[in-house]
Structures are given as structure tokens and as C-alpha cells.
Design a protein around this motif. Structure first.
Motif, short mmCIF file in Angstrom:
data_model
loop_
_atom_site.label_atom_id
_atom_site.label_comp_id
_atom_site.label_asym_id
_atom_site.label_seq_id
_atom_site.Cartn_x
_atom_site.Cartn_y
_atom_site.Cartn_z
N TRP A 49 5.69 -0.11 -10.72
CA TRP A 49 5.00 0.90 -9.92
C TRP A 49 5.18 2.28 -10.53
N LEU A 66 10.00 -2.97 -8.59
CA LEU A 66 10.45 -3.37 -7.26
C LEU A 66 11.77 -4.13 -7.37
N SER A 82 17.70 5.20 -6.06
CA SER A 82 16.52 4.78 -5.30
C SER A 82 16.25 3.30 -5.54
N TYR A 84 13.14 0.52 -4.40
CA TYR A 84 11.87 0.24 -3.74
C TYR A 84 11.68 -1.26 -3.57
N ASN A 85 11.11 -1.63 -2.42
CA ASN A 85 10.75 -3.01 -2.14
C ASN A 85 9.47 -3.02 -1.31
N LEU A 91 5.47 -0.20 1.48
CA LEU A 91 6.35 0.12 0.36
C LEU A 91 7.53 0.90 0.92
N CYS A 93 11.29 2.66 0.36
CA CYS A 93 12.25 3.23 -0.58
C CYS A 93 13.52 3.60 0.16
#
Length: 130
Positions: A49, A66, A82, A84-85, A91, A93
């Protein structure tokens, strides 16, 4: 491809000053943050991403995979890890302090029924900004 892919410009913000104050952001930086109208450019290819934030105040570029935590610096200068998933079409974070690993902010981005991107931010899992 995600529904979040595209260019998004801030239309309105609620409780952002209180959010920044809770994070310990100083008055001058809060005033600047409240005056800008940032644009987010989001794209992805599979798990890779990119989120680019553009404003008259500051530009940032976040490229991530991710599920892989990485060192990050927030717009207000905090040094965080950080992660993210995706949770369905959301989305998410999580930002944790690099040293203590304490959860600081959770940001959830999604697209609503009207096709607008909504971002909700929580501090330490308490809802602060709608």
C-alpha cells in the motif's frame, strides 16, 4: 483493488483540536493542523500500500505492507511503530510508541454508502474523533 484507492480531500473534521491536544501537540502546531485541508492519495497492489498526504503544511509518504510493522514519524513529529491491516473493507492503522510499545492511536479508514472516505481516530482505544 480497494474502495479506498483514489484521491480524497478533507471536507470536514470534528474534534480534531481536542484529539491533537490529547496527544500533547502544542498550540502552534494544533492551529496549523486545524487550518490545512489535506489530500490523501491511496493506492494498493495486493498487500503493498501507499498513502501520500499532501497539504500546504507538510507532505508525507507512507509505503507499507499489510501486517508488517515499520518505523514511522507522524505529521506532528511523534516517533511510532505503525502497523496496517484490513478488516473487511476497513483499513486499520495502529501507532505504538517506539520505546514503550504503548498503543497511542488507532485510525480506521473506510468508504461509506455515499462514496466518501471516513476516518475515525481513537486514542488508547477511546473514541476521540468522529
Amino acid at each position: 483493488m480497494s474502495a479506498l484507492n483514489g484521491t480524497w480531500t478533507l471536507e470536514k473534521s470534528e474534534n480534531f483540536d481536542e484529539f491533537m491536544k490529547e496527544l500533547g501537540v502544542g498550540l502552534i502546531l494544533r492551529k496549523a493542523g486545524n487550518m490545512v485541508t489535506p489530500t490523501l492519495i491511496i493506492s494498493n497492489q495486493g498487500n503493498k500500500w501507499s498513502i501520500k498526504m499532501r497539504s500546504t503544511f507538510k507532505n508525507t509518504d507512507d509505503d507499507f505492507n499489510l501486517g508488517e510493522e515499520y518505523d514511522d514519524e507522524t505529521t506532528d513529529g511523534r516517533k511510532v511503530k505503525s502497523l496496517y491491516n484490513l478488516d473487511g473493507d476497513k483499513l486499520i492503522c495502529e501507532q505504538r510508541d517506539r520505546k514503550t510499545r504503548a498503543l497511542q492511536v488507532t485510525a480506521v479508514r473506510s468508504v461509506n454508502e455515499e462514496g466518501k472516505m471516513i476516518e475515525v481516530k481513537l486514542i488508547n482505544n477511546y473514541l476521540k474523533v468522529l
